[in-house]
Design a protein around this motif. Structure first.
Motif, PDB file in Angstrom:
ATOM      1  N   ILE A  44       0.838  -1.203   0.000  1.00 14.81           N
ATOM      2  CA  ILE A  44       0.000   0.000   0.000  1.00 14.81           C
ATOM      3  C   ILE A  44       0.869   1.249   0.000  1.00 14.81           C
ATOM      4  CG2 ILE A  44      -1.715   1.300   1.302  1.00 14.81           C
ATOM      5  CD1 ILE A  44      -2.801  -1.339   2.320  1.00 14.81           C
ATOM      6  N   ARG A  45       1.950   1.230   0.806  1.00 18.03           N
ATOM      7  CA  ARG A  45       2.809   2.417   0.859  1.00 18.03           C
ATOM      8  C   ARG A  45       3.477   2.692  -0.485  1.00 18.03           C
ATOM      9  NH1 ARG A  45       6.607   0.734   4.162  1.00 18.03           N
ATOM     10  NH2 ARG A  45       5.549  -1.206   4.706  1.00 18.03           N
ATOM     11  N   ASN A  46       3.838   1.653  -1.215  1.00 18.82           N
ATOM     12  CA  ASN A  46       4.409   1.879  -2.550  1.00 18.82           C
ATOM     13  C   ASN A  46       3.357   2.358  -3.535  1.00 18.82           C
ATOM     14  OD1 ASN A  46       7.249   1.326  -2.423  1.00 18.82           O
ATOM     15  ND2 ASN A  46       6.760  -0.817  -2.040  1.00 18.82           N
ATOM     16  N   GLU A  47       2.108   1.887  -3.369  1.00 18.01           N
ATOM     17  CA  GLU A  47       1.028   2.415  -4.209  1.00 18.01           C
ATOM     18  C   GLU A  47       0.820   3.897  -3.931  1.00 18.01           C
ATOM     19  OE1 GLU A  47      -1.823  -1.539  -4.803  1.00 18.01           O
ATOM     20  OE2 GLU A  47      -2.245  -0.090  -3.210  1.00 18.01           O
ATOM     21  N   VAL A  48       0.911   4.273  -2.646  1.00 20.57           N
ATOM     22  CA  VAL A  48       0.753   5.692  -2.288  1.00 20.57           C
ATOM     23  C   VAL A  48       1.905   6.510  -2.862  1.00 20.57           C
ATOM     24  CG1 VAL A  48       0.768   7.307  -0.361  1.00 20.57           C
ATOM     25  CG2 VAL A  48      -0.613   5.225  -0.233  1.00 20.57           C
ATOM     26  N   ARG A  49       3.133   5.983  -2.753  1.00 25.38           N
ATOM     27  CA  ARG A  49       4.283   6.706  -3.317  1.00 25.38           C
ATOM     28  C   ARG A  49       4.123   6.881  -4.827  1.00 25.38           C
ATOM     29  NH1 ARG A  49       7.474   2.931   0.154  1.00 25.38           N
ATOM     30  NH2 ARG A  49       8.002   4.076   2.056  1.00 25.38           N
ATOM     31  N   ALA A  50       3.697   5.816  -5.493  1.00 24.89           N
ATOM     32  CA  ALA A  50       3.496   5.919  -6.939  1.00 24.89           C
ATOM     33  C   ALA A  50       2.398   6.920  -7.268  1.00 24.89           C
ATOM     34  CB  ALA A  50       3.153   4.549  -7.518  1.00 24.89           C
ATOM     35  N   GLY A  51       1.295   6.879  -6.492  1.00 28.64           N
ATOM     36  CA  GLY A  51       0.211   7.827  -6.734  1.00 28.64           C
ATOM     37  C   GLY A  51       0.636   9.261  -6.515  1.00 28.64           C
ATOM     38  N   HIS A  52       1.452   9.496  -5.480  1.00 31.31           N
ATOM     39  CA  HIS A  52       1.937  10.852  -5.223  1.00 31.31           C
ATOM     40  C   HIS A  52       2.861  11.322  -6.347  1.00 31.31           C
ATOM     41  CE1 HIS A  52       3.098  14.384  -3.030  1.00 31.31           C
ATOM     42  NE2 HIS A  52       4.375  14.037  -3.039  1.00 31.31           N
ATOM     43  N   ALA A  53       3.731  10.420  -6.812  1.00 33.50           N
ATOM     44  CA  ALA A  53       4.631  10.787  -7.911  1.00 33.50           C
ATOM     45  C   ALA A  53       3.847  11.076  -9.183  1.00 33.50           C
ATOM     46  CB  ALA A  53       5.645   9.672  -8.153  1.00 33.50           C
ATOM     47  N   LEU A  54       2.806  10.283  -9.445  1.00 30.23           N
ATOM     48  CA  LEU A  54       1.991  10.524 -10.641  1.00 30.23           C
ATOM     49  C   LEU A  54       1.202  11.828 -10.505  1.00 30.23           C
ATOM     50  CD1 LEU A  54       0.685   6.919 -11.404  1.00 30.23           C
ATOM     51  CD2 LEU A  54       2.439   8.214 -12.629  1.00 30.23           C
ATOM     52  N   SER A  55       0.815  12.173  -9.277  1.00 31.57           N
ATOM     53  CA  SER A  55       0.151  13.455  -9.062  1.00 31.57           C
ATOM     54  C   SER A  55       1.119  14.599  -9.336  1.00 31.57           C
ATOM     55  CB  SER A  55      -0.370  13.535  -7.624  1.00 31.57           C
ATOM     56  OG  SER A  55      -0.946  14.802  -7.368  1.00 31.57           O
ATOM     57  N   GLN A  56       2.372  14.446  -8.908  1.00 31.50           N
ATOM     58  CA  GLN A  56       3.385  15.460  -9.206  1.00 31.50           C
ATOM     59  C   GLN A  56       3.622  15.554 -10.716  1.00 31.50           C
ATOM     60  OE1 GLN A  56       6.505  13.813  -6.655  1.00 31.50           O
ATOM     61  NE2 GLN A  56       6.403  15.651  -5.388  1.00 31.50           N
ATOM     62  N   ALA A  57       3.640  14.394 -11.378  1.00 34.00           N
ATOM     63  CA  ALA A  57       3.822  14.397 -12.838  1.00 34.00           C
ATOM     64  C   ALA A  57       2.665  15.110 -13.523  1.00 34.00           C
ATOM     65  CB  ALA A  57       3.955  12.964 -13.345  1.00 34.00           C
ATOM     66  N   ALA A  58       1.445  14.879 -13.026  1.00 31.06           N
ATOM     67  CA  ALA A  58       0.280  15.553 -13.610  1.00 31.06           C
ATOM     68  C   ALA A  58       0.351  17.055 -13.386  1.00 31.06           C
ATOM     69  CB  ALA A  58      -1.003  14.986 -13.008  1.00 31.06           C
ATOM     70  N   GLN A  59       0.858  17.466 -12.225  1.00 29.05           N
ATOM     71  CA  GLN A  59       1.041  18.900 -11.975  1.00 29.05           C
ATOM     72  C   GLN A  59       2.061  19.483 -12.950  1.00 29.05           C
ATOM     73  OE1 GLN A  59       2.656  19.863  -8.128  1.00 29.05           O
ATOM     74  NE2 GLN A  59       1.819  21.930  -8.152  1.00 29.05           N
ATOM     75  N   ALA A  60       3.145  18.730 -13.206  1.00 32.57           N
ATOM     76  CA  ALA A  60       4.137  19.188 -14.178  1.00 32.57           C
ATOM     77  C   ALA A  60       3.552  19.196 -15.583  1.00 32.57           C
ATOM     78  CB  ALA A  60       5.375  18.294 -14.121  1.00 32.57           C
ATOM     79  N   ASP A  61       2.690  18.207 -15.886  1.00 28.94           N
ATOM     80  CA  ASP A  61       2.015  18.197 -17.187  1.00 28.94           C
ATOM     81  C   ASP A  61       1.145  19.444 -17.355  1.00 28.94           C
ATOM     82  OD1 ASP A  61       3.150  15.780 -17.898  1.00 28.94           O
ATOM     83  OD2 ASP A  61       1.425  14.586 -17.255  1.00 28.94           O
ATOM     84  N   LEU A  62       0.495  19.852 -16.271  1.00 27.29           N
ATOM     85  CA  LEU A  62      -0.320  21.070 -16.316  1.00 27.29           C
ATOM     86  C   LEU A  62       0.557  22.277 -16.617  1.00 27.29           C
ATOM     87  CD1 LEU A  62      -2.910  22.702 -15.850  1.00 27.29           C
ATOM     88  CD2 LEU A  62      -2.415  22.629 -13.389  1.00 27.29           C
ATOM     89  N   ALA A  63       1.726  22.353 -15.953  1.00 27.21           N
ATOM     90  CA  ALA A  63       2.643  23.464 -16.221  1.00 27.21           C
ATOM     91  C   ALA A  63       3.147  23.414 -17.657  1.00 27.21           C
ATOM     92  CB  ALA A  63       3.815  23.408 -15.245  1.00 27.21           C
ATOM     93  N   THR A  64       3.410  22.198 -18.161  1.00 27.95           N
ATOM     94  CA  THR A  64       3.851  22.059 -19.550  1.00 27.95           C
ATOM     95  C   THR A  64       2.782  22.542 -20.512  1.00 27.95           C
ATOM     96  OG1 THR A  64       5.261  20.157 -19.004  1.00 27.95           O
ATOM     97  CG2 THR A  64       4.611  20.406 -21.303  1.00 27.95           C
ATOM     98  N   ALA A  65       1.538  22.131 -20.254  1.00 30.46           N
ATOM     99  CA  ALA A  65       0.431  22.559 -21.122  1.00 30.46           C
ATOM    100  C   ALA A  65       0.258  24.068 -21.077  1.00 30.46           C
ATOM    101  CB  ALA A  65      -0.859  21.858 -20.695  1.00 30.46           C
ATOM    102  N   LYS A  66       0.365  24.632 -19.889  1.00 34.29           N
ATOM    103  CA  LYS A  66       0.211  26.087 -19.743  1.00 34.29           C
ATOM    104  C   LYS A  66       1.306  26.820 -20.514  1.00 34.29           C
ATOM    105  CE  LYS A  66      -0.338  29.609 -16.114  1.00 34.29           C
ATOM    106  NZ  LYS A  66       0.761  30.517 -16.473  1.00 34.29           N
ATOM    107  N   LEU A  67       2.556  26.390 -20.335  1.00 33.71           N
ATOM    108  CA  LEU A  67       3.664  27.036 -21.033  1.00 33.71           C
ATOM    109  C   LEU A  67       3.530  26.856 -22.543  1.00 33.71           C
ATOM    110  CD1 LEU A  67       6.398  28.466 -21.052  1.00 33.71           C
ATOM    111  CD2 LEU A  67       7.485  26.245 -20.687  1.00 33.71           C
ATOM    112  N   SER A  68       3.143  25.658 -22.968  1.00 37.92           N
ATOM    113  CA  SER A  68       3.000  25.393 -24.403  1.00 37.92           C
ATOM    114  C   SER A  68       1.914  26.270 -25.022  1.00 37.92           C
ATOM    115  CB  SER A  68       2.683  23.912 -24.621  1.00 37.92           C
ATOM    116  OG  SER A  68       2.489  23.633 -25.990  1.00 37.92           O
TER     117      SER A  68
END
Length: 483
Positions: free
Chosen positions: A153-177
């Protein structure tokens, strides 16, 4: 009974100690191929990049000094449907992370099940004194907690948090683009306005030339061929004006779509706006590549894939959970909540599939392959960032040289046109020389304006390649973050 409870408490204590265990491999940022110490086209000092997409990018478009562009960019940030979709994807990732986080805590539930029942007459072992119809009531509170001994479960949470960070970066990428695409379209639109101004001035000159030629033809000085050439040149220039107007309209429609406006009701007043060319610092620090959110997103996805290996490995070990229940159960009596009707249960549950035809091994192999894929994507993203910055730096440099050369060509072409026109008035040359000189002058002017537009667009692309605008403070912050 007491010994049984003590044994259970000891088991829980051992389980809590083991819960610190994680089967995910130790994570290391994917290695990169050897990189140069400087940008080839700028000579800037390279510093090893680490994700720093949280650094503020700012309203970088303000460096072009255009109020209309500022207003359009502000409206894009507020009303762009594409940006709203990227934000929704980020919100989805955050909600998924919250779902995974819930697995770290016990689950508590309540059950109430009052029923009215009728027994079958042919029920096996039914006693003669049992009623045909009866009430059966149950009220229960239950708790279940996965001890997560192997870190699934803790690794699932870590993966989910990392994917949430990636989605936040994707949002910044989309905004900049989107911001860069809007700036690029706006630069192109103002380039068309400059082209239209050049063509309108040319049309006036060609109209005067046609009038001069017709007067000379009526006076028997010029031939009908000269008149025909002047008419051809004028009509060709008119066709070029129409083409520029069409291209400008398409660009205006594209801007309307970006900022969330219907193209039918959106317009930008034509104007000859000299956009400011931002000065590229003599040494653009490579540490600014840390600002690229797509690099941060790629690295976070590699981290999530690494955590996924831990999740897959945990499936090879027993899944142990603790459950407890307390409630009241009664059949036939009207006094449900009495001491005699109470019941409770407490104990662990261990589940381990013994045979799954290689399912768990296949999932582990898949998780490892996904990590290799994410690592390769991270390396490719960094390499693409290098290429894009180098491309835009060389474009800025060479287009600057080309613009100076083309400006010289414009000056020479205009001088040639003036000489040819004067000599034609004096009857020294025929009108073909005038046409040739005028065509060359128009071509040189339009080429010069096209180069200026391309250079401005290259500056926009460089800003996008560097992850946002640059200032001395930003550069210093990038250097500090890289140390």
């Amino acid at each position: 009974m007491r010994r049984r409870v003590e044994t259970l408490c000891a088991s829980i204590a051992v389980s809590l100690i083991l819960s610190a265990c994680s089967l995910a491999p130790a994570y290391h940022t994917p290695s990169l191929p050897p990189v140069p110490d400087t940008f080839k086209e700028a000579g800037a000092e390279w510093k090893t990049a680490t994700p720093a997409d949280q650094q503020p990018h700012g309203n970088w478009w303000a460096i072009y000094g255009d109020g209309t562009l500022d207003q359009l960019e502000t409206k894009l940030d507020a009303d762009s449907p594409s940006l709203a979709a990227a934000l929704a994807r980020y919100d989805t990732a955050r909600a998924f992370e919250s779902q995974l986080n819930a697995g770290l805590f016990p689950r508590l539930g309540a059950l109430a099940n009052p029923t009215r029942n009728r027994q079958s007459n042919n029920r096996p072992l039914r006693g003669s004194n049992q009623p045909n119809e009866y009430d059966a009531d149950t009220v229960e509170v239950g708790l279940n907690y996965d001890l997560d001994l192997w870190g699934r479960i803790r690794n699932e949470v870590r993966a989910g948090h990392a994917l949430s960070q990636a989605a936040q970066a994707d949002l910044a990428t989309a905004k900049l683009s989107l911001e860069a695409r809007l700036a690029d379209d706006y630069v192109r639109l103002r380039g068309y306005d400059q082209q239209a101004a050049i063509l309108q001035d040319t049309l006036k000159a060609y109209t005067r030339a046609l009038s001069l030629t017709e007067n000379r033809h009526q006076g028997g000085i010029a031939s009908g061929l000269d008149v025909s050439r002047a008419q051809t040149q004028l009509h060709d220039a008119q066709a070029q004006v129409t083409d520029v107007q069409a291209q400008r309209a398409l660009t205006e429609h594209a801007i309307a779509s970006l900022i969330g406006e219907p193209a039918s009701s959106f317009s930008i007043t034509p104007a000859q706006v000299p956009l400011s060319m931002p000065l590229t610092p003599p040494g653009v620090p490579s540490s600014l590549l840390q600002r690229r959110p797509d690099i941060a997103a790629a690295e976070r996805r590699a981290y999530a894939a690494n955590a996924g290996i831990g999740v897959a490995r945990a499936a090879f070990f027993p899944d142990i959970s603790l459950s407890a229940a307390y409630g009241f159960q009664d059949t036939g009596s009207s006094n449900l909540l009495t001491l005699g009707n109470r019941f409770w249960s407490l104990g662990p549950l261990a589940v381990l599939p013994l045979f799954d035809a290689g399912l768990r091994q296949a999932r582990l192999d898949q998780a490892k392959a996904e990590f290799d894929d994410a690592s390769a994507n991270y390396r490719q993203t960094v390499l693409d960032a290098f290429r894009q910055v180098e491309d835009d730096l060389v474009l800025l440099r060479d287009l600057g040289t080309e613009m100076e050369q083309e400006d010289q060509a414009v000056a020479s072409a205009q001088q040639t046109m003036s000489i040819a026109t004067n000599r034609y008035r004096e009857g020294i040359v025929n009108y073909l020389d005038v046409v040739t000189a005028q065509t060359a002058a128009l071509s040189a002017q339009r080429n010069a304006e096209t180069i200026r537009t391309r250079r401005l667009q290259a500056s926009v692309d460089l800003i996008r390649a560097l992850g946002g605008g640059w200032t001395r403070d930003v550069a210093d912050a990038g250097k500090t973050a890289a140390k």
